[in-house]
Scaffold this active site. Structure first.
Site, short mmCIF file in Angstrom:
data_model
loop_
_atom_site.label_atom_id
_atom_site.label_comp_id
_atom_site.label_asym_id
_atom_site.label_seq_id
_atom_site.Cartn_x
_atom_site.Cartn_y
_atom_site.Cartn_z
N ALA A 76 0.83 -1.20 0.00
CA ALA A 76 0.00 0.00 0.00
C ALA A 76 0.87 1.26 0.00
O ALA A 76 0.46 2.30 -0.53
CB ALA A 76 -0.95 0.00 1.19
N GLN A 184 -6.53 -0.83 5.53
CA GLN A 184 -7.17 -1.43 6.71
C GLN A 184 -8.62 -1.82 6.44
O GLN A 184 -9.29 -2.34 7.33
CB GLN A 184 -7.14 -0.45 7.90
CG GLN A 184 -5.77 -0.11 8.42
CD GLN A 184 -5.10 -1.26 9.17
OE1 GLN A 184 -5.75 -2.23 9.56
NE2 GLN A 184 -3.79 -1.16 9.37
N SER A 204 -3.30 -3.50 0.41
CA SER A 204 -2.12 -4.21 0.88
C SER A 204 -2.54 -5.64 1.21
O SER A 204 -3.62 -5.87 1.76
CB SER A 204 -1.58 -3.53 2.14
OG SER A 204 -0.50 -4.27 2.66
N ALA A 205 -1.68 -6.62 0.89
CA ALA A 205 -2.03 -8.01 1.19
C ALA A 205 -1.87 -8.33 2.67
O ALA A 205 -2.67 -9.05 3.26
CB ALA A 205 -1.18 -8.96 0.35
N THR A 242 9.34 -7.40 -12.97
CA THR A 242 8.82 -8.77 -13.09
C THR A 242 7.80 -9.04 -11.98
O THR A 242 8.06 -8.76 -10.81
CB THR A 242 9.99 -9.77 -12.97
OG1 THR A 242 10.92 -9.49 -14.02
CG2 THR A 242 9.49 -11.21 -13.09
N CYS A 327 4.79 2.14 12.63
CA CYS A 327 5.85 2.76 11.84
C CYS A 327 6.65 3.79 12.62
O CYS A 327 7.79 4.06 12.30
CB CYS A 327 5.27 3.41 10.60
SG CYS A 327 4.11 2.36 9.74
C1 LIG Z 1 -0.19 -0.74 6.62
C2 LIG Z 1 -0.72 0.47 5.98
C3 LIG Z 1 -0.10 1.05 4.87
C4 LIG Z 1 1.20 0.52 4.31
O1 LIG Z 1 1.00 -0.71 3.66
P1 LIG Z 1 2.26 -1.60 3.22
O2 LIG Z 1 1.63 -2.67 2.36
O3 LIG Z 1 2.85 -2.12 4.47
O4 LIG Z 1 3.18 -0.74 2.44
C5 LIG Z 1 -0.66 2.17 4.31
N1 LIG Z 1 -1.78 2.69 4.80
C6 LIG Z 1 -2.43 2.17 5.86
C7 LIG Z 1 -3.68 2.79 6.36
C8 LIG Z 1 -1.91 1.04 6.50
O5 LIG Z 1 -2.53 0.54 7.56
#
Ligand SMILES: *Cc1c(COP(=O)(O)O)cnc(C)c1O
Length: 385
Positions: A76, A184, A204-205, A242, A327
């Site tokens: 994300a 989220q 995000s996975a 890739t 973070c």
């Molecule tokens: C975890 C998170 C991200 C970052 O996602 P990543 O896949 O770890 O880079 C961005 N935005 C929100 C709201 C998140 O909770």
């Protein structure tokens, strides 16, 4: 002998669902679907491409999009960078102003800061005390040269849910594109791109039982963005590199499970979340941050009168929880999200985020409440001694 702490930090990352891990393992070795999905000259390449397209369809199905609107990214964070920087650069002739909020994830805030250094202008909306953005605040901030609005679906520290339909409609009425960070939100709330006025959506996975290191940006058909990563022209030129077949297969299955199990997952989280919230309220000198408004059931941000959040987290060694967002937990500054919704500094420093997930159990909630009660009385006794 040390045992692993009880995991209550699902908003920082989730474990990979065992069903997902098994599928990923089948996309790595010589016997598996390991080939380069861009290899057009042999069967192995076609099979890998097929796996990528299956994942693309699974991700697009969860959000009511067309598979061709999905751009794979490393997560994300990259999706937020691509949406914000890629869109503003592609539309710089039309305007230089964008709008976001002061409690977005750092992936959005730092991308906006980078744009400001390039000469773009930003307005940071202040949220309401429940963590949501008021439609009127957005209306008031829109200018004739506003080209983009970026607001998150679900806040990662508070669990508050923005009214995407109303906010997106206001942006569209003013001719501004609408980007949503939904890291989220996947699997928690409805994200139907065929019904919502959203132009770009970051996913995000690893917040939804998939692997870390893979995500996607939904880009509505006809939305123009400039690539940030240049190379072989993969992903229709929007993101070269890739494709990570195993990661994509994992994210695909994770999102397909999220779609299938969304209702049962949410019912489970609702039950556990309520138990934890009530248990915390029953402890002396506690409060829940950002109450009121719509919330996901699995993120609970609570405060504990007269204790330092960091000291409490230390005393709660048996629990994996977080103060502020993961973070920036190295810093002793209070969470900018909590101060951003008006929580006083000292109360923000006395707050902890608990986040639950698919594998959380009732007994874990009760155990957490017991540890919490013990830690609080020992910290408070020490202070008054
Ligand atoms: C975890 C998170 C991200 C970052 O996602 P990543 O896949 O770890 O880079 C961005 N935005 C929100 C709201 C998140 O909770």
């Amino acid at each position: 002998m040390s045992t692993m702490p009880l995991y209550l930090d699902y908003a920082a990352t989730t474990p990979v669902d065992p069903r997902v891990a098994e599928v990923m393992a089948r996309h790595l070795t010589l016997e598996g679907t390991f080939a380069n999905p861009a290899s057009r000259s042999h069967m192995s390449g076609w099979l890998a491409e097929q796996a990528v397209e299956t994942g693309r369809r699974q991700v697009s199905d969860l959000i009511g999009a067309d598979p061709r609107e999905i751009v794979w990214t490393s997560g994300a964070t990259e999706a937020d960078n691509l949406a914000l920087i890629g869109y503003m650069r592609a539309h710089r002739a039309r305007g230089r102003h964008l709008i976001t909020s002061s409690i977005e994830h750092k992936a959005v805030l730092d991308s906006v800061a980078a744009l400001e250094r390039e000469g773009f202008e930003a307005t940071y909306l202040a949220p309401r005390t429940d963590g949501t953005i008021s439609p009127q605040a957005l209306r008031d901030a829109l200018r004739t040269d506003t080209v983009l609005v970026s607001l998150m679906a679900v806040n990662n520290e508070l669990g508050s849910i923005n009214d995407l339909e109303t906010l997106g409609t206001i942006a569209a009425e003013h001719g501004a594109a609408f980007h949503v960070d939904a890291a989220q939100a996947a699997g928690r709330i409805r994200l139907d791109m065929s019904a919502l006025p959203i132009d770009m959506l970051s996913l995000s996975a690893h917040k939804a039982y998939g692997p870390k290191g893979i995500g996607a940006l939904y880009v509505r058909r006809g939305t123009r963005i400039e690539a940030l990563i240049h190379g072989g022209g993969h992903e229709r030129g929007m993101r070269s590199g890739t494709l990570a077949t195993h990661q994509i297969a994992g994210m695909g299955l994770a999102f397909s499970l999220a779609l299938e199990e969304q209702d049962s997952d949410n019912a489970h989280l609702e039950r556990l979340g309520q138990r934890l919230r009530e248990g915390i309220r029953n402890l002396e000198g506690t409060w829940i941050n950002a109450e009121g408004g719509a919330h996901v059931p699995n993120i609970i941000n609570a405060g504990f009168e007269g204790v330092d959040g960091e000291a409490l987290v230390m005393a709660l060694r048996g629990l994996a929880v977080s103060t502020g967002s993961a973070c920036n937990s190295a810093s002793v500054d209070p969470s900018y999200v909590l101060t951003g919704i008006g929580v006083p500094r000292e109360r923000a420093l006395a707050s902890i985020r608990f986040s639950l997930g698919r594998f959380s159990r009732v007994e874990e909630i009760d155990q957490a409440l017991e540890s919490l009660s013990d830690a609080l009385s020992s910290l408070r006794t020490r202070q008054s001694a």
